[in-house]
Design an enzyme around this catalytic site. Structure first.
Site, PDB file in Angstrom:
ATOM      1  N   CYS A   1       0.863  -1.194   0.000  1.00  0.00           N
ATOM      2  CA  CYS A   1       0.000   0.000   0.000  1.00  0.00           C
ATOM      3  C   CYS A   1       0.898   1.241   0.000  1.00  0.00           C
ATOM      4  O   CYS A   1       2.121   1.145   0.143  1.00  0.00           O
ATOM      5  CB  CYS A   1      -0.856  -0.009   1.262  1.00  0.00           C
ATOM      6  SG  CYS A   1       0.166   0.030   2.753  1.00  0.00           S
TER       7      CYS A   1
ATOM      8  N   HIS B   1       5.437  -4.993   8.692  1.00  0.00           N
ATOM      9  CA  HIS B   1       5.474  -6.369   9.196  1.00  0.00           C
ATOM     10  C   HIS B   1       5.785  -7.360   8.084  1.00  0.00           C
ATOM     11  O   HIS B   1       4.910  -8.072   7.604  1.00  0.00           O
ATOM     12  CB  HIS B   1       4.144  -6.713   9.889  1.00  0.00           C
ATOM     13  CG  HIS B   1       4.025  -6.106  11.247  1.00  0.00           C
ATOM     14  ND1 HIS B   1       2.816  -5.837  11.850  1.00  0.00           N
ATOM     15  CD2 HIS B   1       4.972  -5.703  12.132  1.00  0.00           C
ATOM     16  CE1 HIS B   1       3.027  -5.301  13.046  1.00  0.00           C
ATOM     17  NE2 HIS B   1       4.321  -5.199  13.231  1.00  0.00           N
TER      18      HIS B   1
ATOM     19  N   CYS C   1       2.334   5.964   9.151  1.00  0.00           N
ATOM     20  CA  CYS C   1       1.459   6.165   7.992  1.00  0.00           C
ATOM     21  C   CYS C   1       0.507   7.334   8.276  1.00  0.00           C
ATOM     22  O   CYS C   1      -0.086   7.417   9.363  1.00  0.00           O
ATOM     23  CB  CYS C   1       0.653   4.897   7.713  1.00  0.00           C
ATOM     24  SG  CYS C   1      -0.502   5.127   6.342  1.00  0.00           S
TER      25      CYS C   1
ATOM     26  N   GLU D   1       0.169  -0.900  16.444  1.00  0.00           N
ATOM     27  CA  GLU D   1      -0.557   0.327  16.053  1.00  0.00           C
ATOM     28  C   GLU D   1      -1.493   0.776  17.175  1.00  0.00           C
ATOM     29  O   GLU D   1      -1.595   1.972  17.482  1.00  0.00           O
ATOM     30  CB  GLU D   1      -1.363   0.083  14.770  1.00  0.00           C
ATOM     31  CG  GLU D   1      -2.152   1.319  14.345  1.00  0.00           C
ATOM     32  CD  GLU D   1      -3.126   1.044  13.203  1.00  0.00           C
ATOM     33  OE1 GLU D   1      -2.765   0.318  12.265  1.00  0.00           O
ATOM     34  OE2 GLU D   1      -4.255   1.570  13.261  1.00  0.00           O
TER      35      GLU D   1
ATOM     36  N   THR E   1      -6.482   0.554  11.739  1.00  0.00           N
ATOM     37  CA  THR E   1      -6.666   0.735  10.288  1.00  0.00           C
ATOM     38  C   THR E   1      -6.789  -0.566   9.509  1.00  0.00           C
ATOM     39  O   THR E   1      -7.168  -0.548   8.345  1.00  0.00           O
ATOM     40  CB  THR E   1      -5.472   1.512   9.711  1.00  0.00           C
ATOM     41  OG1 THR E   1      -4.275   0.806  10.035  1.00  0.00           O
ATOM     42  CG2 THR E   1      -5.422   2.926  10.232  1.00  0.00           C
TER      43      THR E   1
ATOM     44  N   SER F   1       1.220  -9.823  10.562  1.00  0.00           N
ATOM     45  CA  SER F   1       0.597  -8.779   9.748  1.00  0.00           C
ATOM     46  C   SER F   1      -0.914  -8.825   9.943  1.00  0.00           C
ATOM     47  O   SER F   1      -1.580  -9.775   9.519  1.00  0.00           O
ATOM     48  CB  SER F   1       0.950  -8.993   8.270  1.00  0.00           C
ATOM     49  OG  SER F   1       0.044  -8.290   7.443  1.00  0.00           O
ATOM     50  N   SER F   2      -1.450  -7.796  10.570  1.00  0.00           N
ATOM     51  CA  SER F   2      -2.885  -7.778  10.891  1.00  0.00           C
ATOM     52  C   SER F   2      -3.724  -7.864   9.626  1.00  0.00           C
ATOM     53  O   SER F   2      -4.642  -8.681   9.519  1.00  0.00           O
ATOM     54  CB  SER F   2      -3.218  -6.502  11.663  1.00  0.00           C
ATOM     55  OG  SER F   2      -4.601  -6.374  11.833  1.00  0.00           O
ATOM     56  N   ASN F   3      -3.427  -7.018   8.641  1.00  0.00           N
ATOM     57  CA  ASN F   3      -4.302  -7.001   7.460  1.00  0.00           C
ATOM     58  C   ASN F   3      -4.223  -8.306   6.686  1.00  0.00           C
ATOM     59  O   ASN F   3      -5.200  -8.725   6.064  1.00  0.00           O
ATOM     60  CB  ASN F   3      -4.012  -5.765   6.590  1.00  0.00           C
ATOM     61  CG  ASN F   3      -2.754  -5.892   5.780  1.00  0.00           C
ATOM     62  OD1 ASN F   3      -2.787  -6.383   4.663  1.00  0.00           O
ATOM     63  ND2 ASN F   3      -1.614  -5.481   6.330  1.00  0.00           N
TER      64      ASN F   3
ATOM     65  N   SER G   1       1.816  -5.370   3.446  1.00  0.00           N
ATOM     66  CA  SER G   1       3.251  -5.283   3.714  1.00  0.00           C
ATOM     67  C   SER G   1       4.033  -6.398   3.009  1.00  0.00           C
ATOM     68  O   SER G   1       5.227  -6.561   3.256  1.00  0.00           O
ATOM     69  CB  SER G   1       3.505  -5.329   5.225  1.00  0.00           C
ATOM     70  OG  SER G   1       2.765  -6.386   5.808  1.00  0.00           O
TER      71      SER G   1
HETATM   72 FE1  SF4 Z   1      -1.267   2.994   5.961  1.00  0.00          FE
HETATM   73 FE2  SF4 Z   1      -1.403   0.614   7.153  1.00  0.00          FE
HETATM   74 FE3  SF4 Z   1      -3.296   1.343   5.421  1.00  0.00          FE
HETATM   75 FE4  SF4 Z   1      -0.893   0.777   4.538  1.00  0.00          FE
HETATM   76  S1  SF4 Z   1      -2.286  -0.669   5.534  1.00  0.00           S
HETATM   77  S2  SF4 Z   1      -2.140   2.574   3.936  1.00  0.00           S
HETATM   78  S3  SF4 Z   1       0.410   1.506   6.198  1.00  0.00           S
HETATM   79  S4  SF4 Z   1      -2.849   2.331   7.377  1.00  0.00           S
END
Ligand code: SF4
Length: 329
Positions: free
Chosen positions: A25, A54, A109, A139, A177, A235-237, A279
């Site tokens: 991202c 991460h 970020c 975070e 986020t 990595s959370s996302n 990431s």
């Molecule tokens: Fe920002 Fe995290 Fe979203 Fe990437 S995933 S744009 S680092 S808030």
């Protein structure tokens, strides 16, 4: 969509649907470029508090160029160059850095920094702020430490139900986020149901990159028997992408690197979906495709998804605009 590549041979065919957008991202791009520019400007070593993003491969590559990753500023010699990671830091870390005479470059970020600002604004309005997120995530720790008030962290509807606050309390919510859009919506509804005087951001704080990657996985899930999500275990996302594929009824695995892939996962599988957390570099996606190709003939399909054209200005200490060279999809 027609296959963009097919490999002939005796091995059985495997359709591979590549989700878009996937991978890096704008916040991750910015954070990595910040470290690279700091190294170019100041020379090695530069110290980075926490993994800049991460992902072990990203950190190893920066380590090889002279970055030193630390969890605590006590590990850093006085008057060093110190970079804060994309996840943000509590104020006490900023103060420690200043007291030690470090030159600080803040790669938080901007979308995380926006959550900090929002929380401070709600506190100034006299509201009890509820932070929706995972308590242990770096975070969330940073956000908690950026606000001069006690915030309450909740990670589930049950935790909202258990809050020991009168229903008349003026509350406000902010969110980590990188949460699941659907899970977060349920928690917000529970907060609004318990506390009629609730405020929150117009749109959730879940960032554009998280939302787009989740949507892309959802769109493919109905067409595949297996989903592989490239991303680190912390990595959370990336973990949310696994959960979303699973919730859509597809077997899904988090794949930190090609060595983690298990051929047994392919038993009875005709089509696999692939995505990558924000990431995760595209080079790991390529490595995993090579592993798949050892067992199957691959028919690759790039799925069109939401086009992303977001860039963030670099921290002023390293100046300039973020390049797009690493963006996936
Ligand atoms: Fe920002 Fe995290 Fe979203 Fe990437 S995933 S744009 S680092 S808030």
């Amino acid at each position: 969509m027609a296959p963009i590549e097919a490999v002939e041979g005796a091995k059985p065919l495997l359709r591979v649907l590549l989700a878009n957008p996937r991978g890096f991202c704008a916040g991750v791009e910015r954070a990595i470029e910040t470290v690279e520019r700091a190294l170019a400007t100041h020379g090695a070593p530069v110290y980075v508090r926490h993994e800049i993003v991460h992902n072990a491969r990203v950190c190893d590559e920066l380590r090889a160029k002279g970055a030193i990753f630390v969890e605590d500023l006590s590990e850093v010699p006085e008057s060093s160059v110190v970079i804060f990671s994309a996840h943000g830091v509590p104020r006490r870390v900023e103060e420690e850095a200043e007291a030690a005479g470090h030159a600080v470059i803040d790669a938080t970020c901007p979308l995380v920094a926006r959550v900090h600002l929002g929380a401070r604004r709600y506190v100034a309005e006299g509201r009890q702020v509820i932070l929706i997120g995972h308590r242990e995530h770096v975070e969330v720790q940073g956000t908690l430490g950026q606000v001069d008030a006690d915030m309450i962290v909740v990670g589930s509807v049950d935790e909202v139900e258990a809050l020991d606050l009168p229903p008349s309390t003026p509350v406000a919510y902010v969110t980590q986020t990188t949460l699941s859009v659907g899970d977060t919506q349920g928690i917000i509804e529970a907060i609004r149901a318990r506390f009629p005087d609730t405020m929150g951001p117009e749109t959730r704080d879940i960032c554009y990159a998280t939302q787009n990657r989740q949507q892309a996985v959802r769109e493919i899930a109905g067409e595949v028997d297996l989903f592989l999500i490239i991303g680190a275990r912390n990595s959370s996302n990336s973990n949310r992408l696994v959960e979303i594929a699973t919730a859509e009824g597809v077997a899904a695995h988090l794949v930190p690197d090609a060595g983690s892939f298990e051929p047994a996962w392919l038993e009875g599988v005709h089509a696999v979906g692939i995505s990558a957390g924000a990431s995760a570099p595209e080079s790991i996606v390529d490595d995993v495709l090579k592993r798949l190709a050892e067992h199957r003939n691959l028919a690759l399909e790039q799925r069109e998804g939401m086009r992303e054209n977001i860039t963030f200005k670099l921290p002023r200490e390293v100046d300039g605009r973020v390049t797009r060279r690493r963006l996936a999809g």
